[in-house]
Write a protein that holds these residues in place. Sequence first.
Motif, PDB file in Angstrom:
ATOM      1  N   THR A   1       0.865  -1.167   0.000  1.00 38.01           N
ATOM      2  CA  THR A   1       0.000   0.000   0.000  1.00 38.01           C
ATOM      3  C   THR A   1       0.908   1.224   0.000  1.00 38.01           C
ATOM      4  OG1 THR A   1      -0.080  -0.033   2.402  1.00 38.01           O
ATOM      5  CG2 THR A   1      -1.867  -1.165   1.242  1.00 38.01           C
ATOM      6  N   PRO A   2       0.412   2.366  -0.484  1.00 42.70           N
ATOM      7  CA  PRO A   2       1.256   3.559  -0.490  1.00 42.70           C
ATOM      8  C   PRO A   2       1.849   3.811   0.895  1.00 42.70           C
ATOM      9  CG  PRO A   2      -0.711   3.972  -1.756  1.00 42.70           C
ATOM     10  CD  PRO A   2      -0.894   2.620  -1.113  1.00 42.70           C
ATOM     11  N   CYS A   3       3.129   4.089   0.915  1.00 42.63           N
ATOM     12  CA  CYS A   3       3.851   4.218   2.178  1.00 42.63           C
ATOM     13  C   CYS A   3       4.188   5.678   2.450  1.00 42.63           C
ATOM     14  CB  CYS A   3       5.113   3.373   2.132  1.00 42.63           C
ATOM     15  SG  CYS A   3       6.191   3.750   0.720  1.00 42.63           S
ATOM     16  N   THR A   4       4.685   5.924   3.635  1.00 43.53           N
ATOM     17  CA  THR A   4       5.095   7.256   4.035  1.00 43.53           C
ATOM     18  C   THR A   4       6.610   7.266   4.208  1.00 43.53           C
ATOM     19  OG1 THR A   4       2.995   7.585   5.172  1.00 43.53           O
ATOM     20  CG2 THR A   4       4.794   9.070   5.750  1.00 43.53           C
ATOM     21  N   PRO A   5       7.304   8.117   3.472  1.00 43.79           N
ATOM     22  CA  PRO A   5       8.767   8.157   3.583  1.00 43.79           C
ATOM     23  C   PRO A   5       9.197   8.799   4.897  1.00 43.79           C
ATOM     24  CG  PRO A   5       8.009   9.857   2.095  1.00 43.79           C
ATOM     25  CD  PRO A   5       6.793   9.061   2.483  1.00 43.79           C
ATOM     26  N   PRO A   6      10.474   8.673   5.253  1.00 42.69           N
ATOM     27  CA  PRO A   6      10.970   9.322   6.469  1.00 42.69           C
ATOM     28  C   PRO A   6      10.762  10.834   6.415  1.00 42.69           C
ATOM     29  CG  PRO A   6      12.605   7.816   5.569  1.00 42.69           C
ATOM     30  CD  PRO A   6      11.511   7.922   4.560  1.00 42.69           C
ATOM     31  N   GLU A   7      10.551  11.442   7.582  1.00 45.39           N
ATOM     32  CA  GLU A   7      10.318  12.887   7.637  1.00 45.39           C
ATOM     33  C   GLU A   7      11.596  13.698   7.419  1.00 45.39           C
ATOM     34  OE1 GLU A   7       8.407  13.430  11.457  1.00 45.39           O
ATOM     35  OE2 GLU A   7       6.459  13.477  10.464  1.00 45.39           O
ATOM     36  N   LEU A   8      12.739  13.114   7.757  1.00 45.58           N
ATOM     37  CA  LEU A   8      14.008  13.816   7.614  1.00 45.58           C
ATOM     38  C   LEU A   8      14.965  12.945   6.817  1.00 45.58           C
ATOM     39  CD1 LEU A   8      14.480  14.982  11.318  1.00 45.58           C
ATOM     40  CD2 LEU A   8      13.649  16.377   9.421  1.00 45.58           C
ATOM     41  N   MET A   9      15.465  13.459   5.712  1.00 44.51           N
ATOM     42  CA  MET A   9      16.452  12.707   4.943  1.00 44.51           C
ATOM     43  C   MET A   9      17.292  13.645   4.081  1.00 44.51           C
ATOM     44  SD  MET A   9      14.326  10.632   2.067  1.00 44.51           S
ATOM     45  CE  MET A   9      12.660  11.181   1.806  1.00 44.51           C
ATOM     46  N   GLU A  10      18.466  13.145   3.736  1.00 44.20           N
ATOM     47  CA  GLU A  10      19.381  13.862   2.865  1.00 44.20           C
ATOM     48  C   GLU A  10      19.937  12.874   1.853  1.00 44.20           C
ATOM     49  OE1 GLU A  10      21.356  17.340   5.471  1.00 44.20           O
ATOM     50  OE2 GLU A  10      22.152  15.336   5.882  1.00 44.20           O
ATOM     51  N   GLY A  11      20.502  13.400   0.815  1.00 44.50           N
ATOM     52  CA  GLY A  11      21.108  12.526  -0.177  1.00 44.50           C
ATOM     53  C   GLY A  11      21.498  13.301  -1.410  1.00 44.50           C
ATOM     54  N   GLN A  12      21.689  12.563  -2.470  1.00 39.00           N
ATOM     55  CA  GLN A  12      22.037  13.153  -3.748  1.00 39.00           C
ATOM     56  C   GLN A  12      20.930  12.868  -4.746  1.00 39.00           C
ATOM     57  OE1 GLN A  12      25.965  11.186  -3.731  1.00 39.00           O
ATOM     58  NE2 GLN A  12      26.785  13.238  -4.076  1.00 39.00           N
ATOM     59  N   LEU A  13      20.860  13.701  -5.762  1.00 38.57           N
ATOM     60  CA  LEU A  13      19.857  13.494  -6.791  1.00 38.57           C
ATOM     61  C   LEU A  13      20.389  13.953  -8.132  1.00 38.57           C
ATOM     62  CD1 LEU A  13      17.034  16.119  -6.932  1.00 38.57           C
ATOM     63  CD2 LEU A  13      18.974  16.465  -5.447  1.00 38.57           C
TER      64      LEU A  13
END
Length: 196
Positions: free
Chosen positions: A23-35
């Motif tokens: 089912t559609p999920c909820t991502p973490p509220e705080l995250m960093e990374g590259q894009l």
Amino acid sequence: MKLSAALPVCLLLALSWAQEVPTPCTPPELMEGQLSTFYPRSLLGDYGAFSYDAKNERIYINMVMNREGRRWQQVDLLLFQKEVGFQFFPGNGTCVKFPLHTPFPWPLFPKNGTIFGKLYLGTTSIPNAALQLNSWAVPQEEAGFSVMTTTDRGCLPQWWAMYDKEGWFSYSFFNLTLGIIDPSVFTPPPECPELL
């Protein structure tokens, strides 16, 4: 007789598949990374880093942009609670402040997403050499649509492709970490106009 024997087996298979459909999920509220971003129509691609803070409704993006043979650094700071955004260009020290009246993108995709398919990044032929992903079809406003791929565990974004009147464009997310290491990235640089 054969039909009555096959019916329970088919029912069990259908139930087991239904239980595995994410089912559609909820991502973490705080995250960093590259894009990285890619615009196939104009063969443009950008790359950089981002910080995503859903608790305080703010996004920081530091990209290297490529347009028509030119290359520059651009920092976008989106402060949704304060309804203001900044575009800072470190190369020449200029900063543009603009009103931001769009809702914060939380979760990263709406709950009306439907499962498009499950897939593995890597191989299942070698133990622990595959990352399970879920691909979602998500309707967008103004007759557009998007496909988003997230990790099965943790609901981390991996790829997001969108189509609208301008054509296709996509984002790839990688090297993600949970939390915000340096919250000062959400403070506008001194070259930017005051918040108020």
